[in-house]
Design a protein around this motif. Structure first.
Motif, PDB file in Angstrom:
ATOM      1  N   VAL A  28       0.922  -1.176  -0.086  1.00 22.43           N
ATOM      2  CA  VAL A  28       0.142  -0.078  -0.038  1.00 22.43           C
ATOM      3  C   VAL A  28       1.098   1.377  -0.029  1.00 22.43           C
ATOM      4  O   VAL A  28       1.585   1.488   0.903  1.00 22.43           O
ATOM      5  N   LYS A  29       0.902   1.944  -1.063  1.00 23.04           N
ATOM      6  CA  LYS A  29       1.850   2.875  -1.203  1.00 23.04           C
ATOM      7  C   LYS A  29       3.388   2.740  -0.713  1.00 23.04           C
ATOM      8  O   LYS A  29       3.996   3.375  -0.399  1.00 23.04           O
ATOM      9  N   GLY A  30       3.687   1.561  -1.435  1.00 20.59           N
ATOM     10  CA  GLY A  30       5.108   1.063  -1.246  1.00 20.59           C
ATOM     11  C   GLY A  30       5.215   0.256  -0.024  1.00 20.59           C
ATOM     12  O   GLY A  30       6.289  -0.234   0.230  1.00 20.59           O
ATOM     13  N   ILE A  31       4.143   0.295   1.088  1.00 21.10           N
ATOM     14  CA  ILE A  31       4.459  -0.210   2.394  1.00 21.10           C
ATOM     15  C   ILE A  31       3.730  -1.721   2.288  1.00 21.10           C
ATOM     16  O   ILE A  31       2.536  -1.781   2.239  1.00 21.10           O
ATOM     17  N   PRO A  32       4.514  -2.740   2.609  1.00 21.03           N
ATOM     18  CA  PRO A  32       4.052  -4.224   2.609  1.00 21.03           C
ATOM     19  C   PRO A  32       2.722  -4.294   3.765  1.00 21.03           C
ATOM     20  O   PRO A  32       3.455  -4.259   4.963  1.00 21.03           O
ATOM     21  N   ASN A  40      -8.861  -2.984   3.068  1.00 23.69           N
ATOM     22  CA  ASN A  40      -9.770  -2.041   3.796  1.00 23.69           C
ATOM     23  C   ASN A  40      -9.023  -0.713   3.864  1.00 23.69           C
ATOM     24  O   ASN A  40      -9.405   0.138   4.708  1.00 23.69           O
ATOM     25  N   PHE A  41      -7.825  -0.610   3.084  1.00 23.41           N
ATOM     26  CA  PHE A  41      -7.054   0.791   3.589  1.00 23.41           C
ATOM     27  C   PHE A  41      -7.913   1.911   3.280  1.00 23.41           C
ATOM     28  O   PHE A  41      -7.699   2.956   3.954  1.00 23.41           O
ATOM     29  N   ASP A  42      -8.591   2.011   2.209  1.00 21.63           N
ATOM     30  CA  ASP A  42      -9.406   3.115   1.882  1.00 21.63           C
ATOM     31  C   ASP A  42     -10.040   3.777   3.218  1.00 21.63           C
ATOM     32  O   ASP A  42     -10.463   4.838   3.461  1.00 21.63           O
ATOM     33  N   ALA A  43     -10.832   2.813   3.814  1.00 26.58           N
ATOM     34  CA  ALA A  43     -11.729   2.963   4.995  1.00 26.58           C
ATOM     35  C   ALA A  43     -10.786   3.592   6.051  1.00 26.58           C
ATOM     36  O   ALA A  43     -11.177   4.542   7.072  1.00 26.58           O
ATOM     37  N   ILE A  44      -9.734   2.697   6.367  1.00 28.97           N
ATOM     38  CA  ILE A  44      -8.525   3.219   7.369  1.00 28.97           C
ATOM     39  C   ILE A  44      -8.275   4.588   7.127  1.00 28.97           C
ATOM     40  O   ILE A  44      -8.037   5.480   8.014  1.00 28.97           O
ATOM     41  N   TRP A  45      -7.853   4.980   5.943  1.00 29.12           N
ATOM     42  CA  TRP A  45      -7.244   6.306   5.510  1.00 29.12           C
ATOM     43  C   TRP A  45      -8.563   7.267   5.810  1.00 29.12           C
ATOM     44  O   TRP A  45      -8.127   8.568   6.190  1.00 29.12           O
ATOM     45  N   ASP A  46      -9.678   7.005   5.720  1.00 25.34           N
ATOM     46  CA  ASP A  46     -10.668   8.045   5.896  1.00 25.34           C
ATOM     47  C   ASP A  46     -11.319   8.283   7.570  1.00 25.34           C
ATOM     48  O   ASP A  46     -11.967   9.072   7.588  1.00 25.34           O
ATOM     49  N   THR A 121      -1.291   2.091  16.339  1.00 19.86           N
ATOM     50  CA  THR A 121      -1.022   1.910  15.137  1.00 19.86           C
ATOM     51  C   THR A 121       0.212   1.492  14.760  1.00 19.86           C
ATOM     52  O   THR A 121       1.158   1.839  15.687  1.00 19.86           O
ATOM     53  N   HIS A 122       0.483   0.833  13.971  1.00 18.69           N
ATOM     54  CA  HIS A 122       2.089   0.557  13.385  1.00 18.69           C
ATOM     55  C   HIS A 122       2.367   1.074  11.936  1.00 18.69           C
ATOM     56  O   HIS A 122       3.408   0.938  11.471  1.00 18.69           O
ATOM     57  N   LEU A 123       1.374   1.850  11.596  1.00  8.28           N
ATOM     58  CA  LEU A 123       1.526   2.614  10.262  1.00  8.28           C
ATOM     59  C   LEU A 123       2.759   3.584  10.219  1.00  8.28           C
ATOM     60  O   LEU A 123       2.607   4.612  11.277  1.00  8.28           O
ATOM     61  N   PRO A 124       3.560   3.699   9.057  1.00  5.80           N
ATOM     62  CA  PRO A 124       4.586   4.600   9.049  1.00  5.80           C
ATOM     63  C   PRO A 124       3.874   6.032   8.999  1.00  5.80           C
ATOM     64  O   PRO A 124       2.597   6.010   8.669  1.00  5.80           O
ATOM     65  N   PHE A 125       4.572   7.120   9.015  1.00  2.00           N
ATOM     66  CA  PHE A 125       4.134   8.507   9.295  1.00  2.00           C
ATOM     67  C   PHE A 125       3.148   8.667   8.222  1.00  2.00           C
ATOM     68  O   PHE A 125       2.022   9.304   8.188  1.00  2.00           O
ATOM     69  N   GLN A 126       3.682   8.379   6.854  1.00  2.00           N
ATOM     70  CA  GLN A 126       2.810   8.848   5.647  1.00  2.00           C
ATOM     71  C   GLN A 126       1.523   8.152   5.318  1.00  2.00           C
ATOM     72  O   GLN A 126       0.596   8.593   4.600  1.00  2.00           O
ATOM     73  N   HIS A 174      18.211 -10.294   6.503  1.00  6.06           N
ATOM     74  CA  HIS A 174      18.264  -9.568   5.382  1.00  6.06           C
ATOM     75  C   HIS A 174      16.749  -9.251   4.734  1.00  6.06           C
ATOM     76  O   HIS A 174      16.800  -8.167   4.177  1.00  6.06           O
ATOM     77  N   LYS A 175      15.658  -9.972   5.359  1.00  2.00           N
ATOM     78  CA  LYS A 175      14.254  -9.233   4.806  1.00  2.00           C
ATOM     79  C   LYS A 175      14.010  -8.042   5.764  1.00  2.00           C
ATOM     80  O   LYS A 175      13.251  -7.025   5.604  1.00  2.00           O
ATOM     81  N   PHE A 176      14.545  -7.984   7.059  1.00  2.00           N
ATOM     82  CA  PHE A 176      14.255  -6.816   7.522  1.00  2.00           C
ATOM     83  C   PHE A 176      15.116  -5.731   7.000  1.00  2.00           C
ATOM     84  O   PHE A 176      14.446  -4.550   7.105  1.00  2.00           O
ATOM     85  N   MET A 177      16.169  -5.996   6.861  1.00  2.00           N
ATOM     86  CA  MET A 177      17.072  -5.091   6.182  1.00  2.00           C
ATOM     87  C   MET A 177      16.622  -4.247   5.249  1.00  2.00           C
ATOM     88  O   MET A 177      16.556  -3.174   4.728  1.00  2.00           O
ATOM     89  N   ARG A 178      15.821  -5.282   4.177  1.00  2.75           N
ATOM     90  CA  ARG A 178      15.310  -4.824   2.977  1.00  2.75           C
ATOM     91  C   ARG A 178      13.813  -4.242   3.323  1.00  2.75           C
ATOM     92  O   ARG A 178      13.251  -3.868   2.217  1.00  2.75           O
ATOM     93  N   GLY A 179      13.219  -4.269   4.300  1.00  3.83           N
ATOM     94  CA  GLY A 179      11.940  -3.952   4.549  1.00  3.83           C
ATOM     95  C   GLY A 179      10.791  -4.967   4.215  1.00  3.83           C
ATOM     96  O   GLY A 179       9.812  -4.440   4.023  1.00  3.83           O
ATOM     97  N   GLU A 180      11.277  -6.093   3.938  1.00  2.00           N
ATOM     98  CA  GLU A 180      10.194  -7.111   3.367  1.00  2.00           C
ATOM     99  C   GLU A 180       9.497  -7.864   4.492  1.00  2.00           C
ATOM    100  O   GLU A 180       9.218  -8.851   4.367  1.00  2.00           O
ATOM    101  N   VAL A 181       8.969  -6.938   5.311  1.00  2.00           N
ATOM    102  CA  VAL A 181       8.246  -7.754   6.679  1.00  2.00           C
ATOM    103  C   VAL A 181       6.942  -6.633   6.637  1.00  2.00           C
ATOM    104  O   VAL A 181       6.982  -5.503   6.268  1.00  2.00           O
TER     105      VAL A 181
END
Length: 309
Positions: A28-32, A40-46, A121-126, A174-181
């Motif tokens: 979602v916008k580059g975040i796994p 359900n992200f549209d409802a979360i964003w709203d 929340t665990h969502l990144p700032f953006q 390496h998954k963690f280092m690449r942000g693939e979590v």
């Protein structure tokens, strides 16, 4: 919340546990994010919070539950029994979480509550709904040093049977280092809130500071919330939110989540709560490789993390 409501939450998880699986990640916008969240992200964003709502934001396994419990106790004058009125996931709903029915989503729980609400929340700032910033909500962010955070997340991903299988330790590093979590890059997450903290009035805390001097950090949170509690109440809150006490607290230790979802025979939800546990897992070569990568990714910010006390 009534006793029936408390029971219904645990019962809902049990009823849905047969349909629980390790859900795939969808960007979602580059975040796994897990597919239920992504769909359900549209409802979360709203989602539009009340200005009195408090957001507790963290990267996963950085002291989220600890902070939720501290805040709940602060808001209820250290009343331990009142803070056992329901599981932590009900008292402080997880904004973006979505699971198979009949487990209520974070949004469903929040919509049944009157403000002020404690929201996790665990969502990144953006990806945080802009209503939090437009309404000038208070936000507490807790960050944990990368190596300990990685170790804790690895064990959590083993026992949390809704998130992708972490695989062996060597590959997970390496998954963690690449942000693939789930929830993406630790590096981007901690930096995102760090650079916005002054403009957005974010209280930025460090897990290591909380371990080193919990009373000092509880008092910082108290002042941020515009509260004034007695020294005795503060002492009680520090005691009630010690790792040992919370590990025994069924309303905080996630024992209310059944084994087909959180298999705590693999790893306890509250495992160690230590600073420096990474030394028991990283080989010297892994540590050196991680440190080199860390320097590249964090070179433009100076966030005072400590990997040991």
């Amino acid at each position: 919340m009534s006793e029936d409501q408390e029971l219904s939450y645990s019962d809902a998880i049990k009823k849905a546990s047969s349909s629980i699986t390790r859900f795939p990640l969808i960007p979602v916008k580059g975040i796994p994010l897990m597919n239920h969240i992504a769909y359900n992200f549209d409802a979360i964003w709203d989602f539009c919070p009340d200005s009195s709502d408090l957001l507790i934001a963290t990267y996963p396994k950085a002291g989220t539950t600890w902070t939720q419990e501290i805040v709940d106790l602060l808001l209820h004058n250290g009343d331990a029994e009142l803070c056992k009125r329901a599981p932590i996931a009900v008292r402080s709903p997880f904004l973006e979480i979505c699971s198979p029915p009949p487990i209520p989503s974070g949004l469903e729980l929040l919509n049944k509550m009157d403000p002020p609400r404690i929201i996790k929340t665990h969502l990144p700032f953006q990806l945080v709904p802009i209503g939090f910033w437009d309404n000038k909500c208070k936000v507490i962010y807790v960050a944990r040093n990368a190596k300990d955070n990685l170790v804790s997340y690895f064990h959590f991903d083993q026992m949390n049977l809704t998130q992708p299988d972490p695989g062996p330790w060597e590959g997970y590093v390496h998954k963690f280092m690449r942000g693939e979590v789930p929830w993406g890059s630790w590096y981007d997450h901690v930096k995102g809130y760090w650079v916005e903290q002054e403009q957005r009035n974010i209280l930025y805390l460090f897990y290591e500071d909380m371990k080193e001097n919990p009373r000092r950090e509880v008092e910082r949170i108290m002042r941020y919330l515009d509260l004034s509690l007695s020294d005795d109440v503060i002492s009680r809150i520090v005691e009630l939110t010690s790792f040992e006490k919370m590990k025994e607290n069924p309303m905080a230790n996630y024992s209310f989540v059944p084994k087909p979802v959180f298999d705590q025979s693999i790893s306890a939800f509250m495992r160690k709560g230590e600073v420096g546990d990474w030394k028991n897992f990283f080989t010297p070569q892994q540590s050196a490789e991680f440190d080199e990568d860390y320097k590249k990714k964090m070179k433009h910010v100076r966030i005072p993390f400590r990997a040991q006390l």
